[in-house]
Design an enzyme around this catalytic site. Sequence first.
Site, PDB file in Angstrom:
ATOM      1  N   HIS A 175      92.251  25.283  17.603  1.00 10.27           N
ATOM      2  CA  HIS A 175      92.797  25.016  18.818  1.00 10.27           C
ATOM      3  C   HIS A 175      91.601  24.437  19.891  1.00 10.27           C
ATOM      4  CE1 HIS A 175      95.562  25.631  22.196  1.00 10.27           C
ATOM      5  NE2 HIS A 175      94.561  25.092  22.870  1.00 10.27           N
ATOM      6  N   GLU A 176      90.519  25.380  19.988  1.00 10.11           N
ATOM      7  CA  GLU A 176      89.497  25.099  20.915  1.00 10.11           C
ATOM      8  C   GLU A 176      88.451  23.709  20.335  1.00 10.11           C
ATOM      9  OE1 GLU A 176      89.762  26.462  23.627  1.00 10.11           O
ATOM     10  OE2 GLU A 176      91.194  28.031  22.775  1.00 10.11           O
ATOM     11  N   HIS A 179      90.100  20.779  21.344  1.00 11.57           N
ATOM     12  CA  HIS A 179      90.060  20.375  22.727  1.00 11.57           C
ATOM     13  C   HIS A 179      88.680  19.645  23.019  1.00 11.57           C
ATOM     14  CE1 HIS A 179      92.762  22.251  25.389  1.00 11.57           C
ATOM     15  NE2 HIS A 179      92.774  23.371  24.697  1.00 11.57           N
TER      16      HIS A 179
HETATM   17 ZN    ZN Z   1      94.086  25.163  24.870  1.00  9.29          ZN
END
Ligand code: ZN
Length: 221
Positions: A175-176, A179
Amino acid sequence: MSDSAEEGFDMTDKQMEERAETLLASSKNGILNIIKAGDPVLRRKSGKAWGALSPELLLNLIEAMRLTMLDAPGVGLAGPQVGLPLSLAVVEDHDRGIEGDERERSEFPFHVIIDPVYHPVEEKGEKPFFEGCLSVPGFQAVRRRWLEVDATWLDEEGVKHEERLHGWPARIFQHETDHLHGEIYIDKANTRSLTTYENLKDYWHIERTPDDMAKACDFEL
Ligand code: ZN
Protein backbone atom coordinates in the site's frame (compact mmCIF):
# COMPACT_ATOMS: atom_id res chain seq x y z
CA MET A 1 -4.13 22.15 1.21
CA SER A 2 -1.06 22.14 -0.96
CA ASP A 3 -0.13 24.27 -3.92
CA SER A 4 1.30 21.29 -5.76
CA ALA A 5 -0.98 21.74 -8.77
CA GLU A 6 1.13 24.70 -9.87
CA GLU A 7 4.42 22.85 -9.75
CA GLY A 8 6.14 20.72 -12.29
CA PHE A 9 6.56 17.03 -11.62
CA ASP A 10 10.29 17.27 -11.12
CA MET A 11 11.59 18.95 -8.03
CA THR A 12 15.27 19.54 -7.39
CA ASP A 13 16.78 18.36 -4.09
CA LYS A 14 16.87 22.00 -3.00
CA GLN A 15 13.17 22.46 -3.74
CA MET A 16 12.43 19.21 -1.91
CA GLU A 17 14.40 20.40 1.14
CA GLU A 18 12.57 23.73 1.12
CA ARG A 19 9.25 21.95 0.85
CA ALA A 20 10.15 19.62 3.74
CA GLU A 21 11.23 22.56 5.90
CA THR A 22 8.03 24.47 5.13
CA LEU A 23 5.92 21.43 6.00
CA LEU A 24 7.75 20.86 9.28
CA ALA A 25 7.40 24.54 10.18
CA SER A 26 3.65 24.32 9.60
CA SER A 27 3.17 21.25 11.83
CA LYS A 28 0.98 21.64 14.90
CA ASN A 29 2.37 19.94 18.02
CA GLY A 30 4.62 18.01 15.66
CA ILE A 31 1.65 16.71 13.63
CA LEU A 32 1.59 17.26 9.87
CA ASN A 33 -1.49 17.83 7.75
CA ILE A 34 -2.55 14.66 5.90
CA ILE A 35 -3.29 15.28 2.22
CA LYS A 36 -6.63 13.90 1.02
CA ALA A 37 -7.62 12.34 -2.31
CA GLY A 38 -7.98 14.85 -5.12
CA ASP A 39 -4.72 16.68 -4.43
CA PRO A 40 -2.37 16.05 -7.38
CA VAL A 41 0.57 15.41 -5.07
CA LEU A 42 -0.95 11.97 -4.41
CA ARG A 43 -0.90 11.20 -8.14
CA ARG A 44 2.68 11.99 -9.08
CA LYS A 45 5.62 9.62 -9.03
CA SER A 46 7.82 10.35 -6.05
CA GLY A 47 11.50 11.21 -6.44
CA LYS A 48 14.32 9.16 -4.97
CA ALA A 49 14.51 9.95 -1.26
CA TRP A 50 17.95 8.78 -0.24
CA GLY A 51 20.35 11.73 -0.46
CA ALA A 52 17.62 14.25 -1.28
CA LEU A 53 17.51 15.77 2.23
CA SER A 54 20.22 16.55 4.75
CA PRO A 55 20.54 13.82 7.44
CA GLU A 56 19.10 16.13 10.11
CA LEU A 57 16.14 17.17 7.99
CA LEU A 58 15.48 13.53 7.08
CA LEU A 59 15.37 12.53 10.78
CA ASN A 60 13.08 15.46 11.62
CA LEU A 61 10.76 14.51 8.78
CA ILE A 62 10.66 10.84 9.83
CA GLU A 63 9.78 11.82 13.41
CA ALA A 64 7.01 14.17 12.25
CA MET A 65 5.61 11.44 9.97
CA ARG A 66 5.74 8.96 12.86
CA LEU A 67 3.79 11.30 15.16
CA THR A 68 1.29 12.05 12.39
CA MET A 69 0.72 8.35 11.67
CA LEU A 70 0.19 7.56 15.37
CA ASP A 71 -2.11 10.54 15.85
CA ALA A 72 -4.31 9.63 12.85
CA PRO A 73 -4.16 6.71 13.82
CA GLY A 74 -2.81 4.62 10.96
CA VAL A 75 -0.34 1.82 10.24
CA GLY A 76 1.51 3.55 7.42
CA LEU A 77 2.06 7.02 5.97
CA ALA A 78 3.86 7.86 2.73
CA GLY A 79 5.70 11.06 1.75
CA PRO A 80 3.04 12.26 -0.73
CA GLN A 81 0.42 11.99 2.01
CA VAL A 82 2.11 14.85 3.87
CA GLY A 83 2.64 16.80 0.65
CA LEU A 84 6.13 15.63 -0.19
CA PRO A 85 6.63 13.64 -3.42
CA LEU A 86 9.57 11.82 -1.93
CA SER A 87 9.96 8.04 -2.00
CA LEU A 88 9.71 7.17 1.67
CA ALA A 89 7.09 6.01 4.15
CA VAL A 90 6.77 5.18 7.82
CA VAL A 91 5.09 1.96 8.95
CA GLU A 92 4.16 0.36 12.25
CA ASP A 93 1.68 -2.31 13.25
CA HIS A 94 1.24 -4.88 15.98
CA ASP A 95 -0.36 -8.25 16.51
CA ARG A 96 -3.50 -7.28 18.41
CA GLY A 97 -4.51 -10.86 19.17
CA ILE A 98 -8.01 -10.44 17.71
CA GLU A 99 -9.64 -13.84 17.39
CA GLY A 100 -11.04 -14.59 13.96
CA ASP A 101 -9.02 -11.79 12.38
CA GLU A 102 -8.07 -12.93 8.88
CA ARG A 103 -5.58 -10.18 8.31
CA GLU A 104 -2.60 -12.18 9.60
CA ARG A 105 -1.32 -9.24 11.56
CA SER A 106 2.07 -9.66 13.13
CA GLU A 107 4.64 -7.52 14.87
CA PHE A 108 5.80 -4.90 12.40
CA PRO A 109 7.84 -2.51 14.54
CA PHE A 110 8.15 1.14 13.64
CA HIS A 111 10.55 1.85 10.83
CA VAL A 112 11.04 4.10 7.88
CA ILE A 113 11.18 2.56 4.42
CA ILE A 114 13.25 4.70 2.06
CA ASP A 115 13.12 4.06 -1.71
CA PRO A 116 11.15 0.84 -1.15
CA VAL A 117 10.66 -1.81 -3.83
CA TYR A 118 8.69 -5.06 -3.69
CA HIS A 119 8.40 -8.14 -5.84
CA PRO A 120 5.48 -10.53 -5.40
CA VAL A 121 6.05 -14.12 -4.32
CA GLU A 122 3.63 -15.21 -7.02
CA GLU A 123 3.26 -18.86 -5.96
CA LYS A 124 1.67 -17.68 -2.68
CA GLY A 125 -1.05 -15.90 -4.64
CA GLU A 126 -3.22 -12.94 -3.80
CA LYS A 127 -5.73 -12.34 -1.05
CA PRO A 128 -8.73 -9.99 -1.11
CA PHE A 129 -9.35 -8.03 2.07
CA PHE A 130 -10.73 -4.74 3.36
CA GLU A 131 -8.30 -1.88 3.19
CA GLY A 132 -8.42 1.83 3.93
CA CYS A 133 -6.21 4.90 3.56
CA LEU A 134 -5.69 8.04 5.64
CA SER A 135 -6.01 10.06 2.42
CA VAL A 136 -9.51 8.62 1.80
CA PRO A 137 -10.90 8.97 5.32
CA GLY A 138 -14.07 7.25 6.43
CA PHE A 139 -14.12 4.49 3.82
CA GLN A 140 -12.72 1.04 3.12
CA ALA A 141 -12.98 -1.34 0.16
CA VAL A 142 -11.91 -4.85 -0.72
CA ARG A 143 -8.54 -4.88 -2.44
CA ARG A 144 -6.54 -7.87 -3.69
CA ARG A 145 -2.92 -7.89 -2.55
CA TRP A 146 -0.03 -10.30 -2.85
CA LEU A 147 0.00 -12.45 0.30
CA GLU A 148 3.81 -12.40 0.31
CA VAL A 149 6.36 -10.01 -1.15
CA ASP A 150 10.11 -9.74 -1.23
CA ALA A 151 10.67 -6.21 0.07
CA THR A 152 13.78 -4.04 -0.22
CA TRP A 153 14.35 -0.61 1.34
CA LEU A 154 16.93 1.65 2.95
CA ASP A 155 16.74 2.74 6.57
CA GLU A 156 17.47 6.25 7.90
CA GLU A 157 21.20 5.50 7.84
CA GLY A 158 21.16 4.26 4.27
CA VAL A 159 21.52 0.60 5.26
CA LYS A 160 19.83 -1.74 2.79
CA HIS A 161 17.25 -4.21 4.11
CA GLU A 162 15.79 -7.19 2.29
CA GLU A 163 12.97 -9.12 3.87
CA ARG A 164 10.18 -11.49 2.83
CA LEU A 165 6.95 -10.08 4.28
CA HIS A 166 3.72 -12.03 4.79
CA GLY A 167 0.11 -11.14 5.56
CA TRP A 168 -0.71 -7.71 6.95
CA PRO A 169 2.85 -6.33 6.94
CA ALA A 170 3.08 -7.37 3.27
CA ARG A 171 -0.18 -5.51 2.57
CA ILE A 172 1.01 -2.38 4.37
CA PHE A 173 4.31 -2.43 2.46
CA GLN A 174 2.51 -2.74 -0.88
CA HIS A 175 0.00 0.00 0.00
CA GLU A 176 2.70 2.49 1.02
CA THR A 177 5.05 1.68 -1.87
CA ASP A 178 2.16 2.10 -4.34
CA HIS A 179 1.57 5.63 -2.96
CA LEU A 180 5.10 6.47 -4.12
CA HIS A 181 4.08 5.58 -7.68
CA GLY A 182 1.05 7.89 -7.54
CA GLU A 183 -1.47 5.16 -6.73
CA ILE A 184 -4.22 5.06 -4.13
CA TYR A 185 -5.58 1.68 -2.99
CA ILE A 186 -9.02 2.41 -4.42
CA ASP A 187 -7.55 2.43 -7.97
CA LYS A 188 -7.51 -1.37 -7.99
CA ALA A 189 -10.07 -2.10 -5.29
CA ASN A 190 -13.47 -3.63 -6.02
CA THR A 191 -15.58 -0.47 -6.09
CA ARG A 192 -18.80 -2.39 -5.35
CA SER A 193 -17.27 -3.20 -1.98
CA LEU A 194 -16.84 0.46 -1.01
CA THR A 195 -18.16 0.91 2.53
CA THR A 196 -18.20 3.62 5.14
CA TYR A 197 -16.20 2.75 8.20
CA GLU A 198 -19.41 2.71 10.29
CA ASN A 199 -21.04 0.14 8.00
CA LEU A 200 -17.86 -1.91 7.95
CA LYS A 201 -18.07 -2.17 11.73
CA ASP A 202 -21.84 -2.79 11.75
CA TYR A 203 -21.97 -5.41 8.99
CA TRP A 204 -18.56 -6.97 8.51
CA HIS A 205 -16.93 -6.93 11.91
CA ILE A 206 -15.25 -9.05 13.30
CA GLU A 207 -15.62 -11.93 10.89
CA ARG A 208 -16.07 -9.31 8.15
CA THR A 209 -14.94 -11.58 5.40
CA PRO A 210 -14.86 -10.20 1.90
CA ASP A 211 -16.61 -13.48 0.89
CA ASP A 212 -19.67 -12.62 2.96
CA MET A 213 -19.76 -9.13 1.56
CA ALA A 214 -19.34 -10.33 -2.01
CA LYS A 215 -22.45 -12.53 -1.62
CA ALA A 216 -24.51 -9.84 0.14
CA CYS A 217 -23.48 -6.98 -2.15
CA ASP A 218 -23.35 -8.98 -5.39
CA PHE A 219 -19.79 -8.80 -6.62
CA GLU A 220 -17.06 -11.24 -7.59
CA LEU A 221 -13.90 -11.38 -5.56
ZN1 ZN B 1 -2.74 5.18 1.97
